[in-house]
Design a protein around this motif. Structure first.
Motif, PDB file in Angstrom:
ATOM      1  N   ASP A 139       4.101  15.918 -43.795  1.00 34.89           N
ATOM      2  CA  ASP A 139       3.831  17.101 -42.967  1.00 34.89           C
ATOM      3  C   ASP A 139       4.407  16.904 -41.578  1.00 34.89           C
ATOM      4  OD1 ASP A 139       2.334  18.406 -44.976  1.00 34.89           O
ATOM      5  OD2 ASP A 139       0.537  17.291 -44.409  1.00 34.89           O
ATOM      6  N   THR A 140       4.871  17.997 -40.971  1.00 36.36           N
ATOM      7  CA  THR A 140       5.367  17.949 -39.600  1.00 36.36           C
ATOM      8  C   THR A 140       4.495  18.842 -38.738  1.00 36.36           C
ATOM      9  OG1 THR A 140       7.632  17.549 -40.331  1.00 36.36           O
ATOM     10  CG2 THR A 140       7.340  18.340 -38.076  1.00 36.36           C
ATOM     11  N   ASP A 141       3.968  18.264 -37.673  1.00 36.43           N
ATOM     12  CA  ASP A 141       3.175  19.005 -36.703  1.00 36.43           C
ATOM     13  C   ASP A 141       3.946  19.069 -35.397  1.00 36.43           C
ATOM     14  OD1 ASP A 141       0.838  19.485 -38.271  1.00 36.43           O
ATOM     15  OD2 ASP A 141       0.258  17.397 -37.974  1.00 36.43           O
ATOM     16  N   VAL A 142       3.822  20.195 -34.698  1.00 35.17           N
ATOM     17  CA  VAL A 142       4.441  20.360 -33.393  1.00 35.17           C
ATOM     18  C   VAL A 142       3.317  20.577 -32.385  1.00 35.17           C
ATOM     19  CG1 VAL A 142       6.004  21.738 -31.975  1.00 35.17           C
ATOM     20  CG2 VAL A 142       6.521  21.348 -34.399  1.00 35.17           C
ATOM     21  N   LYS A 195       6.094  13.742 -37.785  1.00 33.47           N
ATOM     22  CA  LYS A 195       6.182  13.819 -39.245  1.00 33.47           C
ATOM     23  C   LYS A 195       5.377  12.656 -39.806  1.00 33.47           C
ATOM     24  CE  LYS A 195       9.208  13.329 -43.163  1.00 33.47           C
ATOM     25  NZ  LYS A 195      10.173  12.358 -43.630  1.00 33.47           N
ATOM     26  N   LYS A 228       7.038  16.327 -31.959  1.00 29.37           N
ATOM     27  CA  LYS A 228       7.205  16.654 -33.379  1.00 29.37           C
ATOM     28  C   LYS A 228       6.836  15.391 -34.136  1.00 29.37           C
ATOM     29  CE  LYS A 228      10.687  20.177 -32.750  1.00 29.37           C
ATOM     30  NZ  LYS A 228      12.074  20.578 -32.926  1.00 29.37           N
ATOM     31  N   SER A 259       6.849   7.733 -41.322  1.00 29.45           N
ATOM     32  CA  SER A 259       6.504   8.640 -40.229  1.00 29.45           C
ATOM     33  C   SER A 259       7.539   8.576 -39.123  1.00 29.45           C
ATOM     34  CB  SER A 259       5.133   8.264 -39.651  1.00 29.45           C
ATOM     35  OG  SER A 259       4.144   8.387 -40.625  1.00 29.45           O
ATOM     36  N   ARG A 260       7.589   9.666 -38.363  1.00 30.35           N
ATOM     37  CA  ARG A 260       8.486   9.729 -37.210  1.00 30.35           C
ATOM     38  C   ARG A 260       7.829  10.625 -36.170  1.00 30.35           C
ATOM     39  NH1 ARG A 260      14.287   9.480 -36.169  1.00 30.35           N
ATOM     40  NH2 ARG A 260      14.669  10.753 -34.340  1.00 30.35           N
ATOM     41  N   ASN A 275       1.096  23.492 -33.581  1.00 24.46           N
ATOM     42  CA  ASN A 275       1.718  24.385 -34.558  1.00 24.46           C
ATOM     43  C   ASN A 275       1.578  25.847 -34.151  1.00 24.46           C
ATOM     44  OD1 ASN A 275       2.468  22.164 -36.170  1.00 24.46           O
ATOM     45  ND2 ASN A 275       0.443  22.133 -37.090  1.00 24.46           N
TER      46      ASN A 275
END
Length: 105
Positions: free
Chosen positions: A46-49, A42, A40, A25-26, A69
């Motif tokens: 999956d990447t959520d904003v 990750k 952001k 994760s990041r 998102n």
């Protein structure tokens, strides 16, 4: 059940599971001078904003989520963080049994 309702051995197991899931994760967070922020995140592919606003009172910074998102969040989460040694420290809640430290790049 919430972590506070679990027996200690289950809490430890849940912590291990959460940490394992975060290995790849990041989370990048940009806190802007105009009082807005963007995260952001990750996690598990999956990447959520997430975007929102922030305010500061003393060494406490309050973040209020407005969109995820691109979709408005009617009941956006409010997260409080403390500035400590130049970093943001997010204390645990019922879903996150460990501290998060956000460092400047």
């Amino acid at each position: 059940p919430m972590l506070e309702q679990m027996p200690p051995e289950q809490v430890e197991k849940r912590k291990e599971q959460m940490l394992e899931g975060m290995k790849d994760s990041r989370v990048d967070m940009e806190v802007k001078a105009d009082g807005t922020f963007e995260v952001k995140a990750k996690m598990q592919g999956d990447t959520d904003v997430i975007t929102g606003t922030w305010t500061q009172e003393g060494d406490v910074v309050t973040f209020v989520e407005k969109e995820e998102n691109g979709e408005p969040k009617e009941d956006g989460e409010t997260i409080k963080a403390t500035i400590q040694d130049g970093n943001l420290l997010l204390k645990p809640d019922q879903e996150m049994p460990f501290d998060l430290i956000m460092k400047k790049n």
